[in-house]
Design a protein around this motif. Sequence first.
Motif, PDB file in Angstrom:
ATOM      1  N   LYS A  97      -8.876   2.350  12.177  1.00 13.45           N
ATOM      2  CA  LYS A  97      -7.972   1.308  11.688  1.00 13.45           C
ATOM      3  C   LYS A  97      -8.719   0.009  11.367  1.00 13.45           C
ATOM      4  N   GLN A 101      -9.652  -1.827   7.653  1.00 11.35           N
ATOM      5  CA  GLN A 101      -9.017  -3.096   7.331  1.00 11.35           C
ATOM      6  C   GLN A 101     -10.031  -4.222   7.146  1.00 11.35           C
ATOM      7  N   TYR A 104     -11.663  -3.918   3.841  1.00  9.29           N
ATOM      8  CA  TYR A 104     -10.805  -4.334   2.721  1.00  9.29           C
ATOM      9  C   TYR A 104     -10.758  -5.857   2.612  1.00  9.29           C
ATOM     10  N   VAL A 114      -3.882  -7.494   5.640  1.00 10.72           N
ATOM     11  CA  VAL A 114      -3.824  -6.088   5.258  1.00 10.72           C
ATOM     12  C   VAL A 114      -3.064  -5.331   6.341  1.00 10.72           C
ATOM     13  N   THR A 116      -1.061  -1.352   7.335  1.00 12.05           N
ATOM     14  CA  THR A 116      -1.243   0.074   7.096  1.00 12.05           C
ATOM     15  C   THR A 116       0.105   0.771   7.203  1.00 12.05           C
TER      16      THR A 116
END
Length: 578
Positions: A97, A101, A104, A114, A116
């Motif tokens: 995770k 992130q 990104y 961000v 999910t």
Amino acid sequence: MTVSVILTSYNQAKYIHQAIDSVLNQTYTDFEFLIWDDASTDNSWDIIESYRDERIKVFRNETSKRGIHALNKGILEETDGKYIAVHHADDVWEPTKLEKQVAYLESHPDIGAVFTNAMAIDENGAIFEDKDHFYYSIFDQPNRSRYEWLNFFFYQGNALCHPSVLIRKECYDECGLYRFGLAQIGDFDMWIRLCMKYDIHVIPDQLVRFRVRENEANSSGNTPVTRIRRMNEHFIATQNFSKITSKDTMRKIFPRAEKYMEADGFVPEFILAMMALENNSWRDVKLFGLSLLYELINDREKSQKIKELYDFDYLDLVSLSGKHDVFNVEELNNNVIRLFIDYGEGFSGKNFLEQYVSPHDKVQTFVFDLTEQSDIRSLRCDLLDESCIVYIEKVALIGYDGVEIDLIPELRTNALIDEGDVYYFDTEGPQIQFNAIERDVLSGCQSLCVQIKYLYFGKEALAECVKKLKSEKNKSLKLLLTRDNHHKIVFFGASGALEKQFDSLLEHRIVPDYICDNDIRKHGQLFRSSVPVRSPDEVLCQDSNFYVLITSSYIDSIKHQLQKYTNIVKIMSLTDIK
């Protein structure tokens, strides 16, 4: 330090071990980990203190202050990370995770946060199977511009998973922290303020396992208390939209506002009010819109401006205020569920507990507190004070030890029609009662949980009851209503008789696959602009089985004509199913 993780916990001893491990097992390791216990009364704190990892910092409130206190204090005073991640003690992160992130955000400096996608899991960690539940797929969202997200928030609500967020710390500096007093939708309020200034991104991978607790035990569960609080808080959060002052921003968030964009003026409060009063708005959003209009109308300068630009004055507001039933004045009539208690003298009109039934939420859970009740002999639950059709998903007594006793096998009802778990109740006061339950069982129970799926209320329910009764008594009607896909329905006669009965037939779910007529001038034309009219041979010579409903006054001659078709299972007329 790149990431600061803040995990909040209150009485989550059953799950917190897994939640903490899911952070420590991340493939991305450059983080500090704040664990904040909110004065738990179980052994959560012992579990938290048992960890020995230099990245962990632990905090404990002496009295419960809810998670928002820990988040704000942690962000403001205790975190050193460039990015902030929020975690809940009953949820679980997938190992990659943070890695995905951080990557990104590092490569997209224009993105503020961000999120999910998330997978719903049950109490025991298994994949959640109830496809009708709110949390089953709500987090499976496409990516949108910040303006499109704001439009979604305004009309739809929240669809972002809080424990999935990784957000730049600077966003909290620019947009503010979580607002105190918002216990249900503090995160949603934050996302509105965030999208007023930043774009966001949703990674489609399910990198969070979001736990859906039994008996709506989530802090955001669907209970009367949370429904009431959520609506009140939503009204407050919606007021964030009052900050829109730019015509260009208003256009981008609300494309339908273009019709109000006059070249010689712009009153953002009026346009926002008109957007709030659209048909697909929430009730509290409509109240927000009316509130804006009341303020405008009583501001001399602005009221003159909206009169000039939009030809709107106080008389128009008076008309609107009678149109939008923001307080459910009409729909709240009789919409309560009552639990009647028999203390040994039978059921009376004064010994009951009641809760509000939302006319909008199909699946609802009601938990009645029995801790103050003593010497209970028996229970009766009245589902509404009007006719309804319901699916009873769960009725259970819950003991002080949390063990549930299923009462559905003991259930008795005054239902007009019983189809397994679906009950058709008429206007006699829909009730469910229970066969004899031992008194010691009742006295050892803390609460009664009733979970119901309301299919129809009031007039709609009564109409469905009538249809059902008719179909039970009328074999021809039942045949048409229960036919399988191998049997086609043919209306024979595109006549005045069908013209008069067509809407009624459709209303009763009798929908033709074909319409036939002997008049060749009607062939190829659409009957009521919906179904083409064909010749009998074109339809009845197909390799199918047919139910033919004669919708013409020439019943005998048509019956004689139909004898040559061997694939007709049943011939009926309108009088047969009346």
